[in-house]
Design a protein around this motif. Structure first.
Motif, PDB file in Angstrom:
ATOM      1  N   SER A  81       0.809  -1.225   0.000  1.00 51.15           N
ATOM      2  CA  SER A  81       0.000   0.000   0.000  1.00 51.15           C
ATOM      3  C   SER A  81       0.837   1.268   0.000  1.00 51.15           C
ATOM      4  CB  SER A  81      -0.938   0.018   1.209  1.00 51.15           C
ATOM      5  OG  SER A  81      -1.798  -1.071   1.192  1.00 51.15           O
ATOM      6  N   LEU A  82       1.825   1.337   0.873  1.00 60.33           N
ATOM      7  CA  LEU A  82       2.629   2.546   0.969  1.00 60.33           C
ATOM      8  C   LEU A  82       3.453   2.762  -0.299  1.00 60.33           C
ATOM      9  CD1 LEU A  82       3.555   5.017   2.493  1.00 60.33           C
ATOM     10  CD2 LEU A  82       5.267   3.605   3.640  1.00 60.33           C
ATOM     11  N   ASP A  83       4.068   1.726  -0.817  1.00 58.63           N
ATOM     12  CA  ASP A  83       4.853   1.861  -2.047  1.00 58.63           C
ATOM     13  C   ASP A  83       3.985   2.316  -3.213  1.00 58.63           C
ATOM     14  OD1 ASP A  83       7.179   1.063  -0.760  1.00 58.63           O
ATOM     15  OD2 ASP A  83       6.905  -1.043  -1.279  1.00 58.63           O
TER      16      ASP A  83
ATOM     17  N   ALA B  28       1.178   4.008  -2.943  1.00 60.80           N
ATOM     18  CA  ALA B  28       0.788   5.388  -2.654  1.00 60.80           C
ATOM     19  C   ALA B  28       1.903   6.365  -3.006  1.00 60.80           C
ATOM     20  CB  ALA B  28       0.404   5.533  -1.188  1.00 60.80           C
TER      21      ALA B  28
ATOM     22  N   ALA C 204      -7.058   1.202   1.733  1.00 56.81           N
ATOM     23  CA  ALA C 204      -5.758   1.261   2.403  1.00 56.81           C
ATOM     24  C   ALA C 204      -4.753   2.068   1.580  1.00 56.81           C
ATOM     25  CB  ALA C 204      -5.229  -0.144   2.650  1.00 56.81           C
ATOM     26  N   ILE C 205      -4.755   1.845   0.278  1.00 57.30           N
ATOM     27  CA  ILE C 205      -3.838   2.580  -0.598  1.00 57.30           C
ATOM     28  C   ILE C 205      -4.191   4.059  -0.605  1.00 57.30           C
ATOM     29  CG2 ILE C 205      -3.111   2.894  -2.993  1.00 57.30           C
ATOM     30  CD1 ILE C 205      -3.536  -0.205  -3.303  1.00 57.30           C
TER      31      ILE C 205
ATOM     32  N   GLN D  31      -5.712   5.756   1.702  1.00 61.24           N
ATOM     33  CA  GLN D  31      -5.372   6.360   2.991  1.00 61.24           C
ATOM     34  C   GLN D  31      -3.877   6.628   3.099  1.00 61.24           C
ATOM     35  OE1 GLN D  31      -7.676   7.488   5.318  1.00 61.24           O
ATOM     36  NE2 GLN D  31      -5.805   8.536   5.933  1.00 61.24           N
ATOM     37  N   CYS D  32      -3.061   5.712   2.634  1.00 64.59           N
ATOM     38  CA  CYS D  32      -1.602   5.941   2.627  1.00 64.59           C
ATOM     39  C   CYS D  32      -1.263   7.157   1.786  1.00 64.59           C
ATOM     40  CB  CYS D  32      -0.868   4.718   2.087  1.00 64.59           C
ATOM     41  SG  CYS D  32      -0.804   3.318   3.209  1.00 64.59           S
ATOM     42  N   TRP D  33      -1.899   7.284   0.641  1.00 65.11           N
ATOM     43  CA  TRP D  33      -1.663   8.410  -0.258  1.00 65.11           C
ATOM     44  C   TRP D  33      -2.063   9.720   0.424  1.00 65.11           C
ATOM     45  CZ3 TRP D  33      -4.162   8.665  -5.831  1.00 65.11           C
ATOM     46  CH2 TRP D  33      -3.549   9.673  -6.576  1.00 65.11           C
TER      47      TRP D  33
ATOM     48  N   ASP E 285      -2.256  10.274   3.655  1.00 67.21           N
ATOM     49  CA  ASP E 285      -1.304  10.491   4.756  1.00 67.21           C
ATOM     50  C   ASP E 285      -0.002  11.079   4.254  1.00 67.21           C
ATOM     51  OD1 ASP E 285      -3.220   9.465   6.471  1.00 67.21           O
ATOM     52  OD2 ASP E 285      -2.237   7.523   6.693  1.00 67.21           O
ATOM     53  N   GLU E 286       0.467  10.608   3.104  1.00 66.12           N
ATOM     54  CA  GLU E 286       1.738  11.105   2.551  1.00 66.12           C
ATOM     55  C   GLU E 286       1.615  12.541   2.037  1.00 66.12           C
ATOM     56  OE1 GLU E 286       4.813   9.755   2.675  1.00 66.12           O
ATOM     57  OE2 GLU E 286       3.796   8.342   3.989  1.00 66.12           O
TER      58      GLU E 286
END
Length: 64
Positions: free
Chosen positions: A6-8, A10, A54-55, A57-59, A61-62
């Motif tokens: 997810s974070l990668d 995002a 989830a993806i 939300q990570c985006w 957040d970043e």
């Protein structure tokens, strides 16, 4: 990248679409953008709403 990254994903979307407000992206567009990423190499059928949330939300957040 796989759906679980997810974070990668995002971070890559942030680089690929810097002008986009991630909170306004529809899941259908998000899905299309993810599977279009050169680094993405997972089965498109293994996606669901929870993964996209989830993806997204990570985006978000970043961006904050």
């Amino acid at each position: 990248m796989k759906w679980i990254d997810s974070l990668d994903i995002a971070l890559t979307l942030l680089e690929t679409h810097p002008e986009v407000d991630p909170s306004s992206v529809r899941f259908t567009d998000l899905y299309d953008w993810i599977i279009a990423l050169e680094e993405f190499n997972d089965d498109p059928a293994h996606c669901n709403e929870r993964i996209l949330e989830a993806i997204q939300q990570c985006w978000i957040d970043e961006c904050d």
